[in-house]
Design an enzyme around this catalytic site. Structure first.
Site, PDB file in Angstrom:
ATOM      1  N   CYS A  81      51.036  26.900  16.351  1.00 46.93           N
ATOM      2  CA  CYS A  81      50.241  27.829  15.540  1.00 46.93           C
ATOM      3  C   CYS A  81      51.083  28.403  14.407  1.00 46.93           C
ATOM      4  O   CYS A  81      52.184  28.912  14.645  1.00 46.93           O
ATOM      5  CB  CYS A  81      49.715  28.959  16.425  1.00 46.93           C
ATOM      6  SG  CYS A  81      48.716  30.166  15.528  1.00 46.93           S
ATOM      7  N   CYS A  90      49.683  35.047  21.495  1.00 48.61           N
ATOM      8  CA  CYS A  90      50.579  34.196  22.288  1.00 48.61           C
ATOM      9  C   CYS A  90      52.020  34.676  22.143  1.00 48.61           C
ATOM     10  O   CYS A  90      52.434  35.095  21.065  1.00 48.61           O
ATOM     11  CB  CYS A  90      50.489  32.740  21.831  1.00 48.61           C
ATOM     12  SG  CYS A  90      48.884  31.966  22.128  1.00 48.61           S
ATOM     13  N   CYS A 161      43.477  28.309  15.431  1.00 48.48           N
ATOM     14  CA  CYS A 161      43.985  28.833  16.696  1.00 48.48           C
ATOM     15  C   CYS A 161      43.990  27.697  17.711  1.00 48.48           C
ATOM     16  O   CYS A 161      42.932  27.322  18.226  1.00 48.48           O
ATOM     17  CB  CYS A 161      43.133  30.000  17.190  1.00 48.48           C
ATOM     18  SG  CYS A 161      43.710  30.701  18.751  1.00 48.48           S
ATOM     19  N   GLN A 264      35.411  33.999  33.259  1.00 49.16           N
ATOM     20  CA  GLN A 264      36.802  33.580  33.139  1.00 49.16           C
ATOM     21  C   GLN A 264      36.998  32.797  31.843  1.00 49.16           C
ATOM     22  O   GLN A 264      36.204  31.923  31.501  1.00 49.16           O
ATOM     23  CB  GLN A 264      37.211  32.724  34.333  1.00 49.16           C
ATOM     24  CG  GLN A 264      37.267  33.478  35.651  1.00 49.16           C
ATOM     25  CD  GLN A 264      38.455  34.426  35.746  1.00 49.16           C
ATOM     26  OE1 GLN A 264      39.266  34.517  34.833  1.00 49.16           O
ATOM     27  NE2 GLN A 264      38.547  35.138  36.858  1.00 49.16           N
ATOM     28  N   PHE A 293      34.006  42.682  44.898  1.00 43.69           N
ATOM     29  CA  PHE A 293      34.201  42.624  43.443  1.00 43.69           C
ATOM     30  C   PHE A 293      33.616  41.302  42.936  1.00 43.69           C
ATOM     31  O   PHE A 293      34.248  40.563  42.182  1.00 43.69           O
ATOM     32  CB  PHE A 293      35.684  42.727  43.068  1.00 43.69           C
ATOM     33  CG  PHE A 293      36.411  43.897  43.655  1.00 43.69           C
ATOM     34  CD1 PHE A 293      36.420  45.126  43.000  1.00 43.69           C
ATOM     35  CD2 PHE A 293      37.087  43.783  44.857  1.00 43.69           C
ATOM     36  CE1 PHE A 293      37.103  46.211  43.550  1.00 43.69           C
ATOM     37  CE2 PHE A 293      37.769  44.847  45.413  1.00 43.69           C
ATOM     38  CZ  PHE A 293      37.775  46.075  44.759  1.00 43.69           C
ATOM     39  N   ASN A 298      30.477  34.282  40.716  1.00 44.65           N
ATOM     40  CA  ASN A 298      31.355  33.147  40.417  1.00 44.65           C
ATOM     41  C   ASN A 298      31.885  32.479  41.687  1.00 44.65           C
ATOM     42  O   ASN A 298      31.948  31.246  41.778  1.00 44.65           O
ATOM     43  CB  ASN A 298      32.526  33.622  39.545  1.00 44.65           C
ATOM     44  CG  ASN A 298      33.392  32.481  39.039  1.00 44.65           C
ATOM     45  OD1 ASN A 298      32.896  31.527  38.454  1.00 44.65           O
ATOM     46  ND2 ASN A 298      34.694  32.585  39.264  1.00 44.65           N
ATOM     47  N   ASN A 341      29.947  51.495  45.901  1.00 43.05           N
ATOM     48  CA  ASN A 341      31.243  52.025  45.491  1.00 43.05           C
ATOM     49  C   ASN A 341      32.280  51.421  46.431  1.00 43.05           C
ATOM     50  O   ASN A 341      32.339  51.760  47.612  1.00 43.05           O
ATOM     51  CB  ASN A 341      31.250  53.550  45.587  1.00 43.05           C
ATOM     52  CG  ASN A 341      32.597  54.140  45.201  1.00 43.05           C
ATOM     53  OD1 ASN A 341      33.576  53.428  44.980  1.00 43.05           O
ATOM     54  ND2 ASN A 341      32.656  55.461  45.115  1.00 43.05           N
ATOM     55  N   CYS A 388      44.732  39.413  39.117  1.00 46.53           N
ATOM     56  CA  CYS A 388      45.160  39.309  37.718  1.00 46.53           C
ATOM     57  C   CYS A 388      46.338  40.245  37.441  1.00 46.53           C
ATOM     58  O   CYS A 388      46.704  40.451  36.287  1.00 46.53           O
ATOM     59  CB  CYS A 388      44.001  39.599  36.765  1.00 46.53           C
ATOM     60  SG  CYS A 388      43.251  41.225  36.975  1.00 46.53           S
TER      61      CYS A 388
END
Length: 431
Positions: A81, A90, A161, A264, A293, A298, A341, A388
């Site tokens: 790039c 990046c 990009c 994602q 969650f 997914n 919750n 994550c």
């Protein structure tokens, strides 16, 4: 009279020193040793020597910048790039992909005190199916469209990009030309691009009403490019201009989503991640499975193709409703979604009275510290934790290990090649 003194600042002499890098951290910084402590140097790779200038000197570590690199590592790459080093997107295009993955895996192994058994990765280029580009039109200057500079709110004008999905990358110059031709350019906030299974989406955020002429021009552009266009005049409002409701594929199922819903970014890694979760949980026809969650399903919906029953629990009502719609759309009648919750004791809910054999959780960066004790009460045989944030994963893992679970598989997910983002998944089994 009392006199007050401020603490002395640690002053660096700015002298040039020569060091050799022996490691790479997960953020892509070279690590050397100087005066008995770690010295972090952006831009250097293992086996490279350089003359560097100390920029920060702390008790436990120091930082430096390169004055002159003396040799090149065989794992050094030429960044693809032209904006690399300025754009904040990046950080590691100069690092060979194998070295990137090894350094991330090593960092994960250190945190988890367990070897990394699997690296789940896809193509290192053209992988990003979603991106948000900032827009700004200064007086008497051309429209700016791009990503933020590293450590700044300034915009880097992006012409290309290489990490974007090819369909999105090809659109950049044409989108710029279209937006620059509008009368209301000064009211444009950002543009989001998504490459879904249903096609390309464009979401345009604007801070003041667009003229009829501008809307017509945008609609013509969407038709000519074959994309679905949505306008976002306010944070909670989305106006459909053209195109169909978007969807993406998860393990052979079609999941509908709102243009602003989280999906994602890396499709190839997501597909492998879902498949690996099903494999690790060893889902059987008689199993009851809990997905915490769960978002819009997914993992939940692929789990329902194998288990006797699946419960998906999510804290965002709109995602719960979307999950229910997706279950119906895919003909899955053994799955239920609930809005709860997740910090509260979910084991007291009616849907949890029969317990669960397997549990999957995929929390946000903050982790699931308030949830772990409730999972432990359920006594599942297997738990898959998708993370994550390796720091919160390591913290939450301690609760499971102390309750008699053991880490039996650990995978590094290379969801964001060329960046410092480190994602992972772990299989815990009850001993």
């Amino acid at each position: 009279m009392a006199q007050f003194y401020s603490a002395k600042r640690r002053v660096t002499t700015r002298q040039i020193i020569t060091v050799k890098v022996n490691d790479l951290d997960s953020f892509g910084q070279g690590v050397a040793r100087h005066n008995g402590k770690a010295l972090f140097i952006p831009g250097l790779l293992p086996e490279e020597s350089a003359e560097v200038i100390i920029t920060e000197d702390k008790k436990q570590f120091a930082r430096a910048r390169v004055s002159r690199r003396l040799n090149d590592s065989p794992e050094r790459e030429t960044p693809r790039c032209p904006h690399f080093g300025v754009c904040g997107g990046c950080q590691q295009q100069h690092v060979g992909i194998d070295l990137q993955q090894r350094s991330k895996s090593a960092a994960l192994a250190r945190l988890m005190k367990h070897e990394v058994n699997d690296i789940i990765a896809g193509a290192p280029w053209g992988y990003r199916r979603r991106a948000r580009l900032s827009l700004n039109c200064p007086p008497d200057k051309p429209l700016q469209m791009g990503f933020r500079k590293a450590g700044s709110s300034d915009i880097v004008n992006v012409e290309q990009c290489p990490v974007l999905a090819p369909q999105l990358a090809a659109l950049l110059p044409r989108i710029r030309a279209c937006l620059a031709s509008l009368h209301g350019t000064r009211h444009l906030g950002h543009v989001e691009l998504v490459q879904a299974g249903s096609g390309t989406l464009m979401i345009l955020r604007h801070t003041a009403p667009l003229s009829a002429a501008d809307k017509e021009k945008l609609e013509r552009f969407s038709h000519s490019e074959g994309l679905s266009l949505f306008l976002a005049p306010f944070s909670e409002i989305l106006e459909t201009v053209s195109g169909e409701a978007p969807w993406y594929d998860s393990h052979g199922l079609r999941l509908a989503f709102s243009p602003r819903d989280f999906i994602q970014v890396n499709e190839a890694v997501n597909q492998q991640m879902v498949a690996r979760a099903l494999e690790w949980l060893d889902v059987r026809a008689e199993d009851r499975v809990l997905d915490l969650f769960c978002g819009m399903g997914n993992f939940t919906l692929p789990l329902a193709t194998r288990a006797a029953s699946v419960v998906g629990v999510e804290g965002v009502p709109a995602l719960v409703e979307k999950g229910r719609e997706n279950a119906i759309r895919n003909g899955l009648h053994n799955v239920t979604f609930f809005h709860e919750n997740l910090e509260e004791d979910v084991t007291k809910q009616p849907w949890a009275k029969n317990g669960f054999d397997k549990v999957l959780l995929d929390p946000a960066r903050a982790g699931a510290t308030g949830v772990m004790r409730h999972i432990i009460k359920l006594k599942p045989i297997r738990i898959v934790y998708v993370s994550c944030n390796p720091a919160t994963l390591a913290r939450d893992s301690e609760a499971l290990v102390n309750a008699g679970y053991e880490v039996t598989r650990l995978a590094m997910l290379d969801m964001f090649p060329h960046t410092g983002h480190l994602e992972s998944m772990v299989l815990f089994e009850r001993m």
